[in-house]
Design an enzyme around this catalytic site. Structure first.
Site, PDB file in Angstrom:
ATOM      1  N   CYS A  88     -57.382  14.329 -11.481  1.00 40.67           N
ATOM      2  CA  CYS A  88     -58.749  14.538 -10.988  1.00 40.67           C
ATOM      3  C   CYS A  88     -59.738  13.645 -11.748  1.00 40.67           C
ATOM      4  O   CYS A  88     -59.571  12.442 -11.785  1.00 40.67           O
ATOM      5  CB  CYS A  88     -59.119  16.015 -11.038  1.00 40.67           C
ATOM      6  SG  CYS A  88     -60.614  16.390 -10.084  1.00 40.67           S
ATOM      7  N   HIS A 198     -55.574  17.160  -7.184  1.00 37.14           N
ATOM      8  CA  HIS A 198     -55.191  18.276  -8.052  1.00 37.14           C
ATOM      9  C   HIS A 198     -53.745  18.671  -7.760  1.00 37.14           C
ATOM     10  O   HIS A 198     -53.490  19.391  -6.792  1.00 37.14           O
ATOM     11  CB  HIS A 198     -56.081  19.492  -7.799  1.00 37.14           C
ATOM     12  CG  HIS A 198     -57.466  19.381  -8.335  1.00 37.14           C
ATOM     13  ND1 HIS A 198     -57.799  19.766  -9.614  1.00 37.14           N
ATOM     14  CD2 HIS A 198     -58.605  18.937  -7.770  1.00 37.14           C
ATOM     15  CE1 HIS A 198     -59.087  19.570  -9.812  1.00 37.14           C
ATOM     16  NE2 HIS A 198     -59.603  19.063  -8.707  1.00 37.14           N
ATOM     17  N   GLU A 200     -51.952  20.867  -9.239  1.00 31.67           N
ATOM     18  CA  GLU A 200     -51.780  22.325  -9.384  1.00 31.67           C
ATOM     19  C   GLU A 200     -52.288  23.096  -8.174  1.00 31.67           C
ATOM     20  O   GLU A 200     -51.986  24.291  -8.027  1.00 31.67           O
ATOM     21  CB  GLU A 200     -52.479  22.820 -10.665  1.00 31.67           C
ATOM     22  CG  GLU A 200     -53.990  22.831 -10.635  1.00 31.67           C
ATOM     23  CD  GLU A 200     -54.624  21.467 -10.847  1.00 31.67           C
ATOM     24  OE1 GLU A 200     -55.862  21.402 -10.847  1.00 31.67           O
ATOM     25  OE2 GLU A 200     -53.883  20.474 -11.011  1.00 31.67           O
TER      26      GLU A 200
END
Length: 220
Positions: A88, A198, A200
Site C-alpha cells: 500500500c 492490500h 491482507e
C-alpha cells in the site's frame, strides 16, 4: 524438543499501518518454523530474516513517523540485505518523491514518483472515476517473479489509494492495473518487492502472495 531457531518476519510498526490484519494474514500462512513479529525496534528489524513495510494514510505522515522513530536506517539496511516487502503506501514511501501535500521527499529506493489521480479522473470513454481508487481490480503481471507464484495473471486484488506510482525504470515494474489509464502497482528489484494493493484484504491471492514472501529467498 526441537531447538531449531525460527525464521522471523518483522512487520514494521511506525504507527501508520493496518498491523493487526497484516500480522494475522501472515500468521495464517506461516509454517511452524516461522515467527511473525510486529516491531518498532531497529535491532529486531535488523535481526529478522524478512521484513514487511506496511502503510496507510498520508505519505507525509508516514515518512515523518519513520524518521521520528529512527527507523529509516533500519529500513534501508533491510532493503540492502534481506527479502523485503512493502505494501500500500509502503510502495509510495520507497519512491523518490510524492506530490501529495505539495510534495514530499520519500526514501528514494526506486526511481520515480507518486502522483495524484486527480479530482477529474476519467476512464478512456470519458466516464468520471471516483478518487480514491477503492475496491477490487485486476493486476497484470509484467515480469515473472517468485512472489507471483500460484497467482494467475489478471487476479483481482483490493485497492484503496488516491496516488499511484510512476516508475523511473520500466524494467522494475512487476505488475500493472487499469483505472482510467494503466499504472504501476508492483515494483521489484533484487530482494525488494513492493505493491500498491492490500494483500491482507485480497482473500486467497493476497494470502498466496504473503505465503510466497515467507518462503522467498530474496532472489528475482
Amino acid at each position: 524438543m526441537s531447538t531449531e531457531k525460527k525464521a522471523t518476519v518483522a512487520v514494521i510498526d511506525y504507527g501508520m499501518g493496518n498491523l493487526h490484519s497484516v500480522a494475522k494474514a501472515l500468521e495464517h500462512v506461516a509454517d511452524a518454523n516461522t515467527q511473525i513479529v510486529v516491531t518498532s525496534d531497529p535491532a529486531v528489524i535488523d535481526a529478522a530474516d524478512r521484513v514487511l513495510l506496511p502503510g496507510v494514510g498520508a505519505i507525509r505522515d508516514c515518512i515523518a513517523e519513520m524518521k521520528k522513530q529512527g527507523l529509516v536506517p533500519a529500513i534501508q539496511k533491510a532493503m540492502a540485505e534481506k527479502p523485503f516487502l512493502a505494501i500500500c503506501v509502503g510502495i509510495q514511501s520507497l519512491m523518490a518523491h510524492s506530490e501529495e501535500n505539495g510534495g514530499v521527499d520519500c526514501l528514494n529506493h526506486f526511481e520515480g514518483n507518486a502522483l495524484f489521480f486527480g479530482n477529474d479522473h476519467k476512464d478512456l470513454d470519458g466516464t468520471k472515476l471516483k478518487v480514491p481508487h477503492m475496491g477490487w481490480n485486476q493486476v497484470k503481471h509484467t515480469m515473472d517473479h517468485p512472489l507471483w507464484e500460484g497467482i494467475e495473471d489478471g487476479a483481482r486484488f483490493y485497492f484503496v489509494h488516491s496516488y499511484y506510482v510512476v516508475a523511473g525504470n520500466r524494467d522494475e515494474v512487476a505488475g500493472t492495473c487499469h483505472y482510467g489509464h494503466d499504472f504501476c502497482v508492483a515494483l521489484a528489484r533484487d530482494n525488494v518487492f513492493a505493491v500498491q494493493f492490500h494483500p491482507e484484504k485480497s482473500h486467497k491471492d493476497g494470502l498466496q502472495l504473503y505465503k510466497n514472501f515467507i518462503h522467498w529467498d530474496g532472489k528475482p
